[in-house]
Design a protein around this motif. Structure first.
Motif: not given
Length: 61
Positions: A38-61
């Motif tokens: 649901e969140e990936a669709t809202k952000n026009q991302l694949s599920c994989s890219e959504y998870v990757e971006q969220k984890l990068r945000e959490c770790h400042g990368r």
């Protein structure tokens, strides 16, 4: 998901990140998987890219 104006995807060359992605497995509950979709669709991302971006945000990368 778009790579940006003028950028072309080339096999074995990363476009969005500094390294290539590799297939990995995760075990998730149905509820969490549905939330990711649901969140990936809202952000026009694949599920994989959504998870990757969220984890990068959490770790400042």
């Amino acid at each position: 998901m778009s790579t940006g104006k003028g950028l072309k995807r080339i096999k074995n060359q990363p476009v969005l990140h500094s390294s290539l992605k590799k297939q990995k497995n995760l075990w998730l509950t149905i509820e969490i998987w549905d939330l990711i979709k649901e969140e990936a669709t809202k952000n026009q991302l694949s599920c994989s890219e959504y998870v990757e971006q969220k984890l990068r945000e959490c770790h400042g990368r």
